[in-house]
Design an enzyme around this catalytic site. Structure first.
Site, short mmCIF file in Angstrom:
data_model
loop_
_atom_site.label_atom_id
_atom_site.label_comp_id
_atom_site.label_asym_id
_atom_site.label_seq_id
_atom_site.Cartn_x
_atom_site.Cartn_y
_atom_site.Cartn_z
N THR A 195 83.38 63.80 25.29
CA THR A 195 83.57 65.06 25.99
C THR A 195 83.14 64.86 27.43
O THR A 195 82.31 64.01 27.74
CB THR A 195 82.77 66.22 25.36
OG1 THR A 195 81.39 65.85 25.33
CG2 THR A 195 83.24 66.53 23.95
N GLY A 218 81.23 66.29 29.63
CA GLY A 218 79.85 66.40 30.07
C GLY A 218 78.99 65.20 29.73
O GLY A 218 77.85 65.10 30.18
N HIS A 219 79.53 64.25 28.98
CA HIS A 219 78.75 63.09 28.57
C HIS A 219 79.06 61.85 29.39
O HIS A 219 78.26 60.91 29.40
CB HIS A 219 79.00 62.79 27.09
CG HIS A 219 78.47 63.83 26.19
ND1 HIS A 219 77.47 63.58 25.29
CD2 HIS A 219 78.77 65.14 26.04
CE1 HIS A 219 77.18 64.69 24.62
NE2 HIS A 219 77.97 65.64 25.07
N ILE A 220 80.20 61.83 30.07
CA ILE A 220 80.62 60.62 30.78
C ILE A 220 79.69 60.29 31.94
O ILE A 220 79.17 59.18 32.04
CB ILE A 220 82.07 60.75 31.29
CG1 ILE A 220 83.03 60.90 30.11
CG2 ILE A 220 82.46 59.57 32.17
CD1 ILE A 220 83.16 59.69 29.25
#
Length: 93
Positions: free
Chosen positions: A16, A18-20
């Site tokens: 997702t 927001g995790h990259i």
């Protein structure tokens, strides 16, 4: 003469958006500490976010894997459970 090996860390992001960036920053920190790092993300996220290993000024390798939703990503899954079940069914060989 004894040779020392450099540790190699595989950093796998949750698929997702927001995790990259936090994982990329973590990978850069590991690299800065002297570790060899490979950042792994899904085909869809690489294409949609246009991540490029060359955009980083350090040598962080970038690899992609299939999550089974290469065309639409996580958003096209029926549910979170369906996505995760499909993700773990994919053969990474």
């Amino acid at each position: 003469m004894e040779r020392t090996r450099k540790a190699h860390c595989l950093v796998l992001t949750y698929p997702t958006q927001g995790h990259i960036n936090p994982m990329l920053q973590f990978a850069k920190l590991l690299h800065h500490k002297g570790l060899k790092v490979t950042l792994v993300t899904t085909h869809f996220l690489l294409n949609s976010l246009q991540l490029h290993a060359g955009s980083s000024k350090c040598n962080i390798a970038l690899e992609t894997i299939s999550d089974g939703y290469d065309e639409g990503g996580y958003a096209t899954a029926e549910s979170t459970d369906a996505y995760l079940n499909r993700f773990w069914e994919i053969d990474f060989n």
